[in-house]
Design a protein around this motif. Sequence first.
Motif, mmCIF file in Angstrom:
data_model
loop_
_atom_site.group_PDB
_atom_site.id
_atom_site.type_symbol
_atom_site.label_atom_id
_atom_site.label_comp_id
_atom_site.label_asym_id
_atom_site.label_seq_id
_atom_site.Cartn_x
_atom_site.Cartn_y
_atom_site.Cartn_z
ATOM 1 N N ILE A 140 0.865 -1.190 0.000
ATOM 2 C CA ILE A 140 0.000 0.000 0.000
ATOM 3 C C ILE A 140 0.900 1.238 0.000
ATOM 4 C CG2 ILE A 140 -1.798 1.287 1.209
ATOM 5 C CD1 ILE A 140 -2.624 -1.334 2.545
ATOM 6 N N GLU A 141 0.707 2.089 -0.984
ATOM 7 C CA GLU A 141 1.489 3.332 -1.074
ATOM 8 C C GLU A 141 0.545 4.527 -1.027
ATOM 9 O OE1 GLU A 141 4.478 5.781 -4.127
ATOM 10 O OE2 GLU A 141 3.548 3.884 -4.746
ATOM 11 N N ILE A 142 0.826 5.449 -0.132
ATOM 12 C CA ILE A 142 0.059 6.702 -0.043
ATOM 13 C C ILE A 142 1.032 7.845 -0.264
ATOM 14 C CG2 ILE A 142 -1.384 8.171 1.413
ATOM 15 C CD1 ILE A 142 -2.150 5.625 2.976
ATOM 16 N N SER A 152 -2.014 3.746 -3.873
ATOM 17 C CA SER A 152 -1.722 2.689 -4.841
ATOM 18 C C SER A 152 -1.756 1.352 -4.120
ATOM 19 C CB SER A 152 -0.351 2.920 -5.485
ATOM 20 O OG SER A 152 -0.121 1.962 -6.499
ATOM 21 N N LEU A 153 -2.611 0.442 -4.606
ATOM 22 C CA LEU A 153 -2.796 -0.863 -3.978
ATOM 23 C C LEU A 153 -2.285 -1.946 -4.912
ATOM 24 C CD1 LEU A 153 -6.453 -0.295 -2.720
ATOM 25 C CD2 LEU A 153 -4.352 0.031 -1.439
ATOM 26 N N ILE A 173 -9.298 -3.213 3.490
ATOM 27 C CA ILE A 173 -8.538 -2.002 3.140
ATOM 28 C C ILE A 173 -9.469 -0.924 2.600
ATOM 29 C CG2 ILE A 173 -6.726 -1.070 1.624
ATOM 30 C CD1 ILE A 173 -5.470 -3.904 1.706
ATOM 31 N N LEU A 174 -10.388 -1.324 1.731
ATOM 32 C CA LEU A 174 -11.289 -0.350 1.100
ATOM 33 C C LEU A 174 -12.220 0.305 2.116
ATOM 34 C CD1 LEU A 174 -12.186 -2.215 -2.222
ATOM 35 C CD2 LEU A 174 -10.614 -0.297 -1.907
ATOM 36 N N LYS A 260 -4.991 2.240 -8.574
ATOM 37 C CA LYS A 260 -4.613 3.544 -8.031
ATOM 38 C C LYS A 260 -5.889 4.338 -7.746
ATOM 39 C CE LYS A 260 -1.086 7.029 -9.091
ATOM 40 N NZ LYS A 260 -0.132 7.489 -10.130
ATOM 41 N N ILE A 261 -6.026 4.808 -6.516
ATOM 42 C CA ILE A 261 -7.183 5.617 -6.134
ATOM 43 C C ILE A 261 -6.694 7.046 -5.903
ATOM 44 C CG2 ILE A 261 -9.076 5.932 -4.508
ATOM 45 C CD1 ILE A 261 -8.849 2.951 -3.825
#
Length: 284
Positions: A140-142, A152-153, A173-174, A260-261
């Motif tokens: 998990i990248e924030i 980014s998951l 996670i969501l 990617k959110i």
Amino acid sequence: MKKIILLSVSAVLLLSSCVSKKEFTALEAKQKETQDLLNTATVKLNSCLEDKSAANARVVALQEQLANLKDTNKDLMESTKDMTVLTTKGAENLEKSLESLKEKDLKISRLQDALTKKDSVTLALVTSLKKEVGLNDPDIEINVEKSVVFISLSDKLLFKSGSYIITPKANQILSKVATVINSKPDFEAMVEGHTDNVPYSKGVLIDNWDLSVKRSTAIVRALQGLGVNPAQLIAAGRADYIPLVDNSTAENRATNRRTKILILPKIDQFYEMIESEMKNLSEE
């Protein structure tokens, strides 16, 4: 002049017949003296005539110089008038330019203030996301990219290989992401699906475009089911066209398979904020 000399000679001849030799000699001397005086006067006269001619020539030259000086002075006076007009206009234009620059500087300052406010909101959003989602999972990248906050998951957290069905772990996670989005009703969340370059060949989907979009819509539906306002959600698929690394190894392909959110300020509200600043500026 010749007549005078002839008369003098005639007078001497006449007198010589009537006067003594002594008297004649005296008259002859007197005549010579007179002739010398006449010659001297003639020389002086010629010199005066030459001086007069030279003086006249100098007068003519001086008159021409005077005329040229008058013309030059007139031209200078005209040029001075033109320069005065140009200088006045130049000063006016410079003043207008300075005023315009001041206005532009003020507008830029207003825009910078608006962007600073946006950056402050972005920083607060990143802090909130990291607090909710956590930082312990390497998949998990924030982060912030070009002033946009994104999560980014990794693909293995969300889907099985070649599938667009969300895993139970993804829902955990969501749900945390949904909490953050719900706390920011003025923001939108765009879900981007990314695949590797291996051609998709299973099920009813055509290619990686279909797979990436189907995965993003699956995430969008999951977030909606977790209470996120669907008006805040955007589904997008990028297929394999924006890889993070080359697809030469299995590990790299796994890196490129991701979702990617992006947490975005609503564009219309951002522009409204800028327009509001501009309106305040024009009223001052």
